[in-house]
Motif scaffolding. Structure first.
Motif, PDB file in Angstrom:
ATOM      1  N   ILE A 378      35.398  21.833 139.728  1.00 51.73           N
ATOM      2  CA  ILE A 378      34.883  21.194 140.751  1.00 51.73           C
ATOM      3  C   ILE A 378      35.001  19.811 141.285  1.00 51.73           C
ATOM      4  CG2 ILE A 378      32.617  20.953 140.014  1.00 51.73           C
ATOM      5  CD1 ILE A 378      31.447  22.187 142.759  1.00 51.73           C
ATOM      6  N   ILE A 380      33.540  16.568 143.143  1.00 52.05           N
ATOM      7  CA  ILE A 380      32.780  15.822 143.991  1.00 52.05           C
ATOM      8  C   ILE A 380      33.221  14.661 144.841  1.00 52.05           C
ATOM      9  CG2 ILE A 380      30.316  15.082 144.166  1.00 52.05           C
ATOM     10  CD1 ILE A 380      30.115  16.311 141.314  1.00 52.05           C
ATOM     11  N   ALA A 437      26.125  22.723 149.069  1.00 56.66           N
ATOM     12  CA  ALA A 437      26.031  21.645 148.529  1.00 56.66           C
ATOM     13  C   ALA A 437      26.330  20.247 149.082  1.00 56.66           C
ATOM     14  CB  ALA A 437      26.831  21.628 147.081  1.00 56.66           C
ATOM     15  N   TYR A 448      31.438  18.954 147.807  1.00 59.15           N
ATOM     16  CA  TYR A 448      31.673  19.655 146.667  1.00 59.15           C
ATOM     17  C   TYR A 448      32.847  20.958 146.977  1.00 59.15           C
ATOM     18  CZ  TYR A 448      27.440  17.662 144.955  1.00 59.15           C
ATOM     19  OH  TYR A 448      26.462  16.751 144.380  1.00 59.15           O
TER      20      TYR A 448
END
Length: 481
Positions: A378, A380, A437, A448
């Motif tokens: 992931i 960010i 998110a 995200y």
């Protein structure tokens, strides 16, 4: 009859219709090089349930499920046309037909909508383009699976050979077994046999020569009947033009690297800058999985809001570069046990953005943490925007981009409140926006972005190879301008 009986009967009816679609889709693909899509998702080689699930995806667009009863007439209409190689989206056909007020029949409307791929306008099937894989690790085997899956009529990409270093007794059998079974991505969809006498793996009828060599200079590919090939280097051993030029041996025309290129090697993120590849460019890079994950959404945000600066923090699954247990490694922290630790490391993704998005003036920084999961990462992405906005506006924008824009094959979107990393194993997108998110306050947006750093990235590699080989066919009906 009860309500439950009604639901079950309806399901069985839809199963029957989906089942009838499979041979039509397969025949169009094998005989005419036509890929049938639904909301940009391929229906080729899909099961009954997979076809029905893909139709259900339409809920994200129209608020209700698209029925196979709506799309089957358009699929049947395609069989009556003199189609050439193309991609045809049944969902887009159905939607534009519903909006059309001229009273045309499905057959008349379909013929008009795909006219660019029929009769005198159609593209003639091209001779299959040879592909060679140099290396057969995690990315190499997934790229091999995709090439075999997309072999179709034989007029597209054809995996002709794999180059590896000799591994001792039963080497060929062991490599075939690694292609056949994968602990993360599951079983190979098809059949694999091994011809040790001829050093060949046969996968779904594709004969793949296994060439043993320690260096590119040892190989003359024309000796194996390979010509004008695209070689995909997934070893990462050479990353600059001088090193990658070693692959330009007899039989090889272009070299594609599955790692960030150095120096003047173009870093290509399909969907963003692939159309900038020069026809005579022989060496190019597909950048990294993380670069592919962040550049498309970064472009989407830059185009709509402007980006002043940004920082990307990647929480990345461990890779074969790390150690199972603490041991020597040229990088200090990566020597520590990958399955037991979170490991702070570096990422070149932020600096690679400049190559893929040269017009972006914003400074993008980055760092990474390797974590104990085997696949799916992931990113960010923390952005300062050029104007203030709201969370709702950003989510609406990214959702629309994922559904209808030229980036729809790169960016996916999920609003599932319980989404976790395992849910995205096998995703064919470069990244997936997690709506729940996402955070936006004034001119600050934090996105995200999930991504299958193995399979999603491999799909991006294949798209680049399709583009440079000329087998990335146009999609119909053409979107409204």
């Amino acid at each position: 009859m009860t309500v439950n009986d009604d639901s079950f009967t309806n399901w069985k009816n839809r199963e029957e219709i989906a089942e009838s679609m499979i041979p039509i889709i397969g025949k169009l693909h094998r005989e005419r090089d036509v890929t049938v899509l639904l909301h940009s998702r391929s229906l080729v080689n899909k099961s009954v349930v997979s076809i029905l699930k893909t139709h259900r995806f339409a809920r994200q667009i129209a608020g209700e499920e698209l029925s196979v009863t709506d799309t089957l007439p358009f699929l049947q209409a395609l069989t009556t046309l003199d189609l050439g190689p193309s991609q045809i989206d049944l969902a887009l056909l159905a939607a534009t037909y519903q909006a059309d007020e001229r009273g045309l029949s499905v057959e008349e409307f379909t013929a008009e909508a795909v006219a660019g791929a029929t009769g005198a306008n159609k593209i003639e099937c091209r001779r299959g383009r040879d592909v060679v894989l140099y290396g057969f690790g995690r990315i190499g085997r997934l790229v091999a699976r995709l090439l075999i899956e997309k072999a179709g009529s034989g007029n597209g990409l054809r995996l002709r050979a794999i180059v590896v270093r000799g591994g001792g007794a039963d080497d060929l059998v062991k490599r075939a077994s690694l292609l056949r079974r994968d602990s993360i991505h599951g079983q190979f969809q098809g059949t694999i046999t091994v011809d040790e006498a001829n050093s060949t793996i046969v996968a779904n009828g594709n004969e793949i020569k296994v060439i043993y060599a320690n260096d590119p200079s040892e190989i003359d590919y024309t000796a194996y009947g390979i010509n004008d090939a695209i070689l995909i280097d997934n070893t990462g051993k050479w990353r600059d033009r001088e090193g990658l030029s070693k692959h330009l041996r007899p039989g090889v025309d272009k070299v594609v690297l599955t790692a960030p290129g150095k120096g003047d090697v173009p870093n290509i993120v399909h969907g963003v800058n692939h159309d900038m590849i020069k026809p005579d460019e022989q060496i190019l890079s597909c950048a990294s999985c993380t670069t592919n994950a962040i550049v498309p959404p970064l472009k989407a945000m830059e185009d709509e809001y402007g980006v002043v600066r940004g920082h990307v923090e990647t929480v990345h699954s461990f890779t074969n570069d790390q150690n199972l247990l603490d041991n020597y490694h040229k990088s200090e922290r990566r020597g520590r046990s990958a399955p037991l630790n979170m490991v702070i490391t570096e990422t070149g993704a932020a600096s690679a953005v400049a190559k893929a998005l040269p017009d972006l003036k914003a400074k993008i920084t980055g760092s990474s943490i390797r974590v104990p999961v085997p696949d799916v990462s992931i990113a960010i992405l923390n952005l300062q925007l050029a104007r203030e906005t709201t969370r709702e506006e950003v989510l609406d924008h990214l959702r629309e981009v994922s559904l209808t824009s030229p980036l729809k094959r790169q960016i996916d979107f999920t609003s599932a409140p319980d989404a976790v990393s395992n849910d995205f194993i096998g995703s064919r997108h470069a990244s997936i926006v997690d709506a729940g998110a996402t955070k936006v306050e004034g001119d600050n947006a934090i996105l995200y972005l999930w991504y299958d750093n193995e399979f999603g990235y491999s799909c991006q590699v294949i798209r680049v190879v399709q583009y440079v080989s000329g087998v990335e066919y146009p999609t119909y009906p053409a979107p409204a301008v």
